[in-house]
Design a protein around this motif. Structure first.
Motif, PDB file in Angstrom:
ATOM      1  N   TYR A 147       0.844  -1.205   0.000  1.00 13.79           N
ATOM      2  CA  TYR A 147       0.000   0.000   0.000  1.00 13.79           C
ATOM      3  C   TYR A 147       0.876   1.252   0.000  1.00 13.79           C
ATOM      4  CZ  TYR A 147      -3.409   3.448   1.685  1.00 13.79           C
ATOM      5  OH  TYR A 147      -4.199   4.558   1.837  1.00 13.79           O
ATOM      6  N   PHE A 148       1.867   1.282   0.876  1.00  9.30           N
ATOM      7  CA  PHE A 148       2.747   2.436   0.962  1.00  9.30           C
ATOM      8  C   PHE A 148       3.584   2.615  -0.303  1.00  9.30           C
ATOM      9  CE2 PHE A 148       2.857   1.560   5.781  1.00  9.30           C
ATOM     10  CZ  PHE A 148       1.774   2.401   6.000  1.00  9.30           C
ATOM     11  N   LEU A 149       4.056   1.518  -0.865  1.00  6.93           N
ATOM     12  CA  LEU A 149       4.994   1.603  -1.985  1.00  6.93           C
ATOM     13  C   LEU A 149       4.324   1.698  -3.350  1.00  6.93           C
ATOM     14  CD1 LEU A 149       7.769  -0.972  -0.953  1.00  6.93           C
ATOM     15  CD2 LEU A 149       7.653   1.487  -0.492  1.00  6.93           C
ATOM     16  N   VAL A 150       3.075   1.231  -3.447  1.00  8.90           N
ATOM     17  CA  VAL A 150       2.428   1.175  -4.764  1.00  8.90           C
ATOM     18  C   VAL A 150       1.044   1.823  -4.772  1.00  8.90           C
ATOM     19  CG1 VAL A 150       1.649  -0.323  -6.643  1.00  8.90           C
ATOM     20  CG2 VAL A 150       3.668  -0.966  -5.287  1.00  8.90           C
ATOM     21  N   PHE A 151       0.155   1.350  -3.928  1.00  8.35           N
ATOM     22  CA  PHE A 151      -1.249   1.760  -4.009  1.00  8.35           C
ATOM     23  C   PHE A 151      -1.479   3.215  -3.589  1.00  8.35           C
ATOM     24  CE2 PHE A 151      -2.008  -2.949  -3.077  1.00  8.35           C
ATOM     25  CZ  PHE A 151      -2.235  -3.261  -4.409  1.00  8.35           C
ATOM     26  N   LEU A 152      -0.773   3.671  -2.553  1.00  4.46           N
ATOM     27  CA  LEU A 152      -0.998   5.017  -2.018  1.00  4.46           C
ATOM     28  C   LEU A 152      -0.379   6.068  -2.934  1.00  4.46           C
ATOM     29  CD1 LEU A 152      -2.153   6.523   0.465  1.00  4.46           C
ATOM     30  CD2 LEU A 152       0.122   6.368   1.499  1.00  4.46           C
ATOM     31  N   SER A 153      -1.121   7.123  -3.208  1.00  3.06           N
ATOM     32  CA  SER A 153      -0.617   8.174  -4.095  1.00  3.06           C
ATOM     33  C   SER A 153       0.467   8.995  -3.401  1.00  3.06           C
ATOM     34  CB  SER A 153      -1.754   9.106  -4.528  1.00  3.06           C
ATOM     35  OG  SER A 153      -2.194   9.892  -3.439  1.00  3.06           O
ATOM     36  N   SER A 157       0.833  12.161  -3.497  1.00  4.07           N
ATOM     37  CA  SER A 157       0.250  13.360  -2.891  1.00  4.07           C
ATOM     38  C   SER A 157      -0.257  13.071  -1.484  1.00  4.07           C
ATOM     39  CB  SER A 157      -0.889  13.894  -3.767  1.00  4.07           C
ATOM     40  OG  SER A 157      -1.938  12.935  -3.875  1.00  4.07           O
ATOM     41  N   ASP A 158      -0.833  11.891  -1.273  1.00  2.00           N
ATOM     42  CA  ASP A 158      -1.296  11.528   0.065  1.00  2.00           C
ATOM     43  C   ASP A 158      -0.119  11.329   1.012  1.00  2.00           C
ATOM     44  OD1 ASP A 158      -3.932  11.696  -0.620  1.00  2.00           O
ATOM     45  OD2 ASP A 158      -4.249   9.540  -0.863  1.00  2.00           O
ATOM     46  N   ILE A 159       0.958  10.751   0.497  1.00  3.64           N
ATOM     47  CA  ILE A 159       2.154  10.563   1.325  1.00  3.64           C
ATOM     48  C   ILE A 159       2.696  11.917   1.775  1.00  3.64           C
ATOM     49  CG2 ILE A 159       4.585   9.853   1.274  1.00  3.64           C
ATOM     50  CD1 ILE A 159       3.747   7.492  -0.467  1.00  3.64           C
ATOM     51  N   PHE A 160       2.838  12.854   0.833  1.00  2.75           N
ATOM     52  CA  PHE A 160       3.407  14.160   1.153  1.00  2.75           C
ATOM     53  C   PHE A 160       2.483  14.993   2.039  1.00  2.75           C
ATOM     54  CE2 PHE A 160       6.318  13.292  -2.391  1.00  2.75           C
ATOM     55  CZ  PHE A 160       7.511  13.715  -1.816  1.00  2.75           C
ATOM     56  N   VAL A 182       8.475  12.712   2.759  1.00  8.28           N
ATOM     57  CA  VAL A 182       9.512  11.681   2.634  1.00  8.28           C
ATOM     58  C   VAL A 182       9.206  10.807   1.417  1.00  8.28           C
ATOM     59  CG1 VAL A 182       9.993  11.615   5.108  1.00  8.28           C
ATOM     60  CG2 VAL A 182       8.228  10.119   4.158  1.00  8.28           C
ATOM     61  N   ASN A 183      10.205   9.993   1.028  1.00 11.80           N
ATOM     62  CA  ASN A 183       9.971   9.064  -0.077  1.00 11.80           C
ATOM     63  C   ASN A 183       9.173   7.855   0.409  1.00 11.80           C
ATOM     64  OD1 ASN A 183      11.768   7.002   0.989  1.00 11.80           O
ATOM     65  ND2 ASN A 183      13.484   8.254   0.271  1.00 11.80           N
ATOM     66  N   ARG A 184       8.773   7.032  -0.526  1.00 11.13           N
ATOM     67  CA  ARG A 184       7.894   5.908  -0.196  1.00 11.13           C
ATOM     68  C   ARG A 184       8.531   4.936   0.799  1.00 11.13           C
ATOM     69  NH1 ARG A 184       3.298   5.116  -3.157  1.00 11.13           N
ATOM     70  NH2 ARG A 184       2.998   6.416  -5.007  1.00 11.13           N
ATOM     71  N   TRP A 185       9.822   4.628   0.616  1.00  7.62           N
ATOM     72  CA  TRP A 185      10.474   3.641   1.463  1.00  7.62           C
ATOM     73  C   TRP A 185      10.565   4.116   2.912  1.00  7.62           C
ATOM     74  CZ3 TRP A 185      11.215  -1.288   0.288  1.00  7.62           C
ATOM     75  CH2 TRP A 185      11.215  -1.645  -1.060  1.00  7.62           C
ATOM     76  N   PHE A 224       8.629   6.364   4.244  1.00  7.24           N
ATOM     77  CA  PHE A 224       7.250   6.433   4.716  1.00  7.24           C
ATOM     78  C   PHE A 224       6.787   5.056   5.196  1.00  7.24           C
ATOM     79  CE2 PHE A 224       2.615   6.619   4.256  1.00  7.24           C
ATOM     80  CZ  PHE A 224       2.337   7.828   4.880  1.00  7.24           C
ATOM     81  N   ALA A 225       7.158   4.014   4.455  1.00  8.50           N
ATOM     82  CA  ALA A 225       6.788   2.649   4.843  1.00  8.50           C
ATOM     83  C   ALA A 225       7.422   2.279   6.184  1.00  8.50           C
ATOM     84  CB  ALA A 225       7.208   1.662   3.764  1.00  8.50           C
ATOM     85  N   LEU A 226       8.698   2.629   6.360  1.00  7.98           N
ATOM     86  CA  LEU A 226       9.386   2.319   7.614  1.00  7.98           C
ATOM     87  C   LEU A 226       8.729   3.046   8.789  1.00  7.98           C
ATOM     88  CD1 LEU A 226      11.714   1.050   9.177  1.00  7.98           C
ATOM     89  CD2 LEU A 226      13.124   3.028   8.552  1.00  7.98           C
ATOM     90  N   ILE A 227       8.449   4.332   8.603  1.00 10.74           N
ATOM     91  CA  ILE A 227       7.799   5.113   9.660  1.00 10.74           C
ATOM     92  C   ILE A 227       6.411   4.555   9.953  1.00 10.74           C
ATOM     93  CG2 ILE A 227       6.835   7.384  10.229  1.00 10.74           C
ATOM     94  CD1 ILE A 227       9.153   8.596   8.589  1.00 10.74           C
ATOM     95  N   GLY A 228       5.706   4.145   8.884  1.00 14.33           N
ATOM     96  CA  GLY A 228       4.375   3.572   9.062  1.00 14.33           C
ATOM     97  C   GLY A 228       4.403   2.305   9.900  1.00 14.33           C
TER      98      GLY A 228
END
Length: 287
Positions: A166-172, A174-177, A182-185, A187-191
């Motif tokens: 979800y963090f690396l592919v499905f989530l946009s 813009s939603d991450i930012f 941060v970058n996707r990776w 963000f995934a670790l923090i998540g």
């Protein structure tokens, strides 16, 4: 042995479910953004796996936590409904005082309307999700009598790792930012770390009530309240302060949730000692 075997099967399927969804999506074009078949597979496969394991692999249905167990537990239902609103309000207030956050588009009536409007769909969604993470994974792992902190780490780790596709592919992006710059990776670790910390309070309320319903209500409140604040732009966090006061994954926010979980653990341990003490006293009186 059966429980351990089934847990291994469950965890393997959970960790592969999202990647199976990513693979399926590569062959299907022009799907609705944020609502693809692959996301459906990712969301549904863990629940389907628990149903199959309970029905055909000997897990049974007795420990699913479907009974509300209201007697003596009403206060934990109230706590479940209040945790996210209280912590979120605290973080917003602190951020306002220190000028770490602005509220140019903050409209209480609109926010309440969005919150109330999202409750039903979030209730249904989180009934299925909590049937998996608390009703199955937490229940089965706790039956193995493992250390509390290993229980938090394992449940939170699997729950978080399930989100990796979800963090690396499905989530946009813009939603991450909108949550963290941060970058996707990262963000995934923090998540994942955030979910491990959240797991403490979810686990403790489940262990005290033996019911998934207070967790459904708590998760429902989080999804209906906290996520719209960020994703719909009702708050604006000062640059560089997102890491501290993001209502979803900020350091201060996460530590507050962890503190709540540890306080609940202390309360549960105290209640367990009281029960043991009463049982011992009763046994002595009978003798």
């Amino acid at each position: 042995m059966k429980t351990k075997r089934n847990l291994i099967i469950f965890i393997v399927v959970v960790l592969l479910s999202g990647w199976l969804g990513v693979f399926v999506d590569r062959f299907i074009t022009e799907q609705p953004k944020g609502d693809t078949l692959g996301m459906g597979i990712w969301l549904v496969l863990p629940l389907l796996t628990t149903i199959l394991l309970r029905a055909f692999a000997g897990d049974g249905w007795r420990d699913i936590g479907l009974l509300p167990n209201l007697k003596g537990n009403i206060k934990w239902y109230v706590v479940s409904l209040l945790i996210y609103p209280v912590i979120t309000s605290t973080v917003l207030l602190l951020s306002y005082i220190f000028e770490w956050m602005g509220f140019p588009d903050f409209n209480l009536d609109t926010i309440v309307s969005v919150f109330v409007g999202g409750l039903l769909i979030q209730f249904v969604k989180n009934f299925f999700e909590e049937s998996v993470w608390r009703g199955y994974l937490t229940s089965k792992l706790s039956s193995l009598k493992i250390n509390d902190f290993w229980l938090y780490f394992m449940v939170g780790g699997v729950w978080g790792a399930w989100h990796i596709p979800y963090f690396l592919v499905f989530l946009s992006e813009s939603d991450i930012f909108s949550v963290l710059p941060v970058n996707r990776w990262l963000f995934a670790l923090i998540g994942i770390v955030t979910m491990i910390c959240w797991t403490v309070m979810y686990t403790e309320i489940y262990l005290m009530t033996k019911s998934i319903w207070p967790l459904v209500l708590m998760h429902m409140t989080e999804d209906a309240l906290v996520n719209p604040l960020i994703l719909d732009g009702y708050i604006k966090i000062a640059q560089g302060k997102e890491f501290f006061v993001s209502p979803t994954a900020g350091i201060i926010t996460t530590l507050l949730y962890l503190m709540v979980g540890l306080i609940l653990r202390t309360k549960r341990k105290k209640l367990e000692k009281e029960i043991v003490s009463k049982s011992t006293t009763t046994a002595i009186v009978k003798i």
